[in-house]
Motif scaffolding. Structure first.
Motif, PDB file in Angstrom:
ATOM      1  N   UNK A  10       0.840  -1.206   0.000  1.00 19.92           N
ATOM      2  CA  UNK A  10       0.000   0.000   0.000  1.00 19.92           C
ATOM      3  C   UNK A  10       0.874   1.254   0.000  1.00 19.92           C
ATOM      4  N   UNK A  11       1.934   1.246   0.805  1.00 21.33           N
ATOM      5  CA  UNK A  11       2.840   2.401   0.877  1.00 21.33           C
ATOM      6  C   UNK A  11       3.610   2.593  -0.427  1.00 21.33           C
ATOM      7  N   UNK A  12       3.826   1.514  -1.157  1.00 21.46           N
ATOM      8  CA  UNK A  12       4.546   1.600  -2.432  1.00 21.46           C
ATOM      9  C   UNK A  12       3.644   2.033  -3.586  1.00 21.46           C
ATOM     10  N   UNK A  13       2.392   2.293  -3.302  1.00 21.82           N
ATOM     11  CA  UNK A  13       1.476   2.774  -4.331  1.00 21.82           C
ATOM     12  C   UNK A  13       0.614   1.692  -4.946  1.00 21.82           C
ATOM     13  N   UNK A  14       0.545   0.531  -4.304  1.00 22.32           N
ATOM     14  CA  UNK A  14      -0.275  -0.566  -4.798  1.00 22.32           C
ATOM     15  C   UNK A  14       0.539  -1.582  -5.579  1.00 22.32           C
ATOM     16  N   UNK A  15      -0.025  -2.755  -5.730  1.00 22.46           N
ATOM     17  CA  UNK A  15       0.698  -3.852  -6.376  1.00 22.46           C
ATOM     18  C   UNK A  15       1.017  -3.534  -7.837  1.00 22.46           C
ATOM     19  N   UNK A  16       0.193  -2.757  -8.505  1.00 18.17           N
ATOM     20  CA  UNK A  16       0.450  -2.404  -9.902  1.00 18.17           C
ATOM     21  C   UNK A  16       1.682  -1.514 -10.040  1.00 18.17           C
ATOM     22  N   UNK A  17       2.092  -0.867  -8.954  1.00 11.65           N
ATOM     23  CA  UNK A  17       3.255   0.013  -8.972  1.00 11.65           C
ATOM     24  C   UNK A  17       4.551  -0.741  -8.647  1.00 11.65           C
ATOM     25  N   UNK A  31      11.381  -3.038  -7.318  1.00 14.84           N
ATOM     26  CA  UNK A  31      11.466  -2.195  -8.510  1.00 14.84           C
ATOM     27  C   UNK A  31      10.120  -1.496  -8.653  1.00 14.84           C
ATOM     28  N   UNK A  32      10.152  -0.169  -8.679  1.00 11.44           N
ATOM     29  CA  UNK A  32       8.941   0.637  -8.644  1.00 11.44           C
ATOM     30  C   UNK A  32       8.703   1.292  -9.996  1.00 11.44           C
ATOM     31  N   UNK A  33       7.463   1.260 -10.446  1.00 12.66           N
ATOM     32  CA  UNK A  33       7.096   1.856 -11.734  1.00 12.66           C
ATOM     33  C   UNK A  33       7.059   3.377 -11.643  1.00 12.66           C
ATOM     34  N   UNK A  34       6.391   3.929 -10.619  1.00  9.39           N
ATOM     35  CA  UNK A  34       6.231   5.374 -10.459  1.00  9.39           C
ATOM     36  C   UNK A  34       6.580   5.765  -9.024  1.00  9.39           C
ATOM     37  N   UNK A  35       7.779   6.305  -8.824  1.00 10.66           N
ATOM     38  CA  UNK A  35       8.220   6.680  -7.473  1.00 10.66           C
ATOM     39  C   UNK A  35       7.341   7.752  -6.847  1.00 10.66           C
ATOM     40  N   UNK A  36       6.635   8.522  -7.659  1.00 10.84           N
ATOM     41  CA  UNK A  36       5.731   9.552  -7.138  1.00 10.84           C
ATOM     42  C   UNK A  36       4.562   8.984  -6.356  1.00 10.84           C
ATOM     43  N   UNK A  53      17.418   4.281  -1.942  1.00  4.75           N
ATOM     44  CA  UNK A  53      16.862   4.417  -3.285  1.00  4.75           C
ATOM     45  C   UNK A  53      17.987   4.511  -4.290  1.00  4.75           C
ATOM     46  N   UNK A  54      17.861   3.732  -5.368  1.00  6.03           N
ATOM     47  CA  UNK A  54      18.803   3.788  -6.481  1.00  6.03           C
ATOM     48  C   UNK A  54      17.978   3.717  -7.760  1.00  6.03           C
ATOM     49  N   UNK A  55      17.825   4.847  -8.421  1.00  4.38           N
ATOM     50  CA  UNK A  55      16.976   4.893  -9.611  1.00  4.38           C
ATOM     51  C   UNK A  55      15.545   4.573  -9.233  1.00  4.38           C
ATOM     52  N   UNK A  56      14.964   3.579  -9.886  1.00  6.17           N
ATOM     53  CA  UNK A  56      13.589   3.194  -9.583  1.00  6.17           C
ATOM     54  C   UNK A  56      13.526   1.973  -8.665  1.00  6.17           C
ATOM     55  N   UNK A  57      14.657   1.646  -8.035  1.00  9.34           N
ATOM     56  CA  UNK A  57      14.714   0.510  -7.114  1.00  9.34           C
ATOM     57  C   UNK A  57      14.815   1.018  -5.683  1.00  9.34           C
ATOM     58  N   UNK A  58      13.979   0.448  -4.827  1.00  5.77           N
ATOM     59  CA  UNK A  58      14.029   0.754  -3.399  1.00  5.77           C
ATOM     60  C   UNK A  58      14.506  -0.484  -2.658  1.00  5.77           C
ATOM     61  N   UNK A  59      15.437  -0.306  -1.752  1.00  3.91           N
ATOM     62  CA  UNK A  59      15.837  -1.366  -0.846  1.00  3.91           C
ATOM     63  C   UNK A  59      15.313  -0.958   0.520  1.00  3.91           C
TER      64      UNK A  59
END
Length: 77
Positions: A10-17, A31-36, A53-59
């Protein structure tokens, strides 16, 4: 009560993100589709202990249950 994995998704913007996820104890690599769409305050409140955060990847530091959390998130896809 929602699971830790559901709160993180949920915090990552949903499973589709979430384009991909992998558990590497003690971190969850996502790996996140839309960091916003990521809600950092909600991510902190989801029983996480740090974020890199590194690019569109969150650890996300989640502790010893990173593999279980990653597997639960993968099942949501």
């Amino acid at each position: 009560m929602d699971s830790k994995a559901r709160r993180i998704v949920a915090a990552l913007g949903g499973i589709a993100n979430v384009a991909g996820v992998e558990g590497r104890t003690p971190r969850l690599r996502a790996d996140i589709t839309d960091l916003g769409k990521v809600d950092l305050a909600a991510l902190r409140a989801a029983d996480t202990h740090g974020l890199f955060k590194s690019g569109s990847t969150l650890e996300i530091h989640v502790g010893d249950d990173a593999g279980r959390v990653a597997a639960e998130i993968a099942q949501m896809r």
